[in-house]
Design a protein around this motif. Structure first.
Motif, PDB file in Angstrom:
ATOM      1  N   GLY A 180     -41.488 -12.773  -4.541  1.00  0.00           N
ATOM      2  CA  GLY A 180     -42.845 -12.629  -5.058  1.00  0.00           C
ATOM      3  C   GLY A 180     -43.693 -13.849  -4.792  1.00  0.00           C
ATOM      4  N   ALA A 181     -43.081 -15.031  -4.883  1.00  0.00           N
ATOM      5  CA  ALA A 181     -43.820 -16.271  -4.643  1.00  0.00           C
ATOM      6  C   ALA A 181     -44.279 -16.368  -3.194  1.00  0.00           C
ATOM      7  N   VAL A 182     -43.410 -15.998  -2.268  1.00  0.00           N
ATOM      8  CA  VAL A 182     -43.770 -16.021  -0.846  1.00  0.00           C
ATOM      9  C   VAL A 182     -44.956 -15.101  -0.584  1.00  0.00           C
ATOM     10  N   LYS A 183     -44.932 -13.943  -1.218  1.00  0.00           N
ATOM     11  CA  LYS A 183     -46.035 -12.991  -1.029  1.00  0.00           C
ATOM     12  C   LYS A 183     -47.339 -13.541  -1.611  1.00  0.00           C
ATOM     13  N   LEU A 184     -47.240 -14.171  -2.767  1.00  0.00           N
ATOM     14  CA  LEU A 184     -48.436 -14.749  -3.386  1.00  0.00           C
ATOM     15  C   LEU A 184     -49.021 -15.867  -2.524  1.00  0.00           C
ATOM     16  N   ILE A 185     -48.151 -16.710  -1.965  1.00  0.00           N
ATOM     17  CA  ILE A 185     -48.629 -17.771  -1.076  1.00  0.00           C
ATOM     18  C   ILE A 185     -49.377 -17.165   0.113  1.00  0.00           C
ATOM     19  N   GLY A 186     -48.806 -16.086   0.650  1.00  0.00           N
ATOM     20  CA  GLY A 186     -49.442 -15.413   1.773  1.00  0.00           C
ATOM     21  C   GLY A 186     -50.781 -14.806   1.422  1.00  0.00           C
TER      22      GLY A 186
END
Length: 253
Positions: A180-186
């Protein structure tokens, strides 16, 4: 255990206990405290995360959040069943405390426990939206991993086995948080995530507790601890700092 060996020396030598009838009073008290802290933290954590499910940005995220709530509740029930063998009222337990109760966002209680239950202090603070929940889960899931690694070898065998079965599921919660964090960063949420890291980092860090050498040696002699709180916290901090760096975020420490 041989006839000539005392229970204390048996435990200090790495012996295990398997039945409540074999457990001396002080050992029982420490074991119950450990279990209550875990159960109450899982129930309070699940209750707080349940309120966030419908803020998930998509169906996949909402399923992941619901799965975490379900599994944390199941983990609490697993350990609560062992508490029941020691006389805890398992039927009343889940409804006996206000699991959804939270302090204000700007409260600062350090490691102080709730007056209502044994949850870790970090679970007294409210989540502030989806991004905040992902960051908190990312940080806390690693703290839980360190604690479960510690508790998976304790001298009360049924509980150690329960923690060993729980550990990989809790580890997966961390994997979901990282995803989820990777997606939010993106999606451009880095600034909000950094703010959440700054907020949650000290609150998760203090959940390890301080070091009390005398108490640690007692728990170690009972086979209930191997590593100090500061050692667990240091490992957590190093691991999380490296994880945050891969996301382009910084640890406050």
């Amino acid at each position: 255990m041989s006839d000539s060996m005392t229970l204390d020396s048996y435990l200090a030598a790495g012996g295990v206990l398997t039945n409540p009838s074999n457990v001396p009073p002080r050992y029982r008290a420490e074991l119950m405290k450990l279990m209550a802290t875990f159960v109450d933290s899982e129930l309070a954590g699940a209750a707080g995360f349940a309120d966030i499910i419908n803020q998930g940005p998509g169906i996949k995220e909402r399923i992941a959040a619901a799965k975490i709530v379900l599994e944390k509740s199941d983990h609490a029930n697993c350990v609560l069943s062992i508490m029941g063998e020691f006389g805890a009222d398992t039927e009343r337990y889940a409804n006996h405390h206000p699991w959804t109760m939270r302090l204000s966002r700007d409260a600062d209680i350090g490691a102080t426990r709730s007056e209502h239950d044994m949850r870790l202090a970090v679970f007294n603070y409210p989540l502030s939206g989806w991004t905040d929940a992902v960051v908190m889960n990312l940080l806390m899931s690693r703290a839980v991993a360190e604690q479960l690694a510690e508790y998976s070898t304790i001298s009360y065998q049924p509980l150690a086995e329960a923690f060993r079965s729980i550990a990989p599921v809790e580890a997966h919660h961390g994997e979901l948080a990282l995803e989820g964090a990777v997606k939010l960063i993106g999606n451009g949420a880095a600034d909000d995530m950094q703010n959440s890291v700054t907020y949650w980092w000290p609150r998760v860090a203090v959940s390890f507790g301080g070091d009390d050498p005398k108490r640690f040696e007692l728990l170690k002699s009972m086979g209930l601890r191997r590593n100090t709180n500061s050692a667990l916290q240091d490992r957590w901090g190093q691991t999380m700092a490296a994880t945050l760096a891969t996301l382009g975020l910084k640890s406050p420490a």
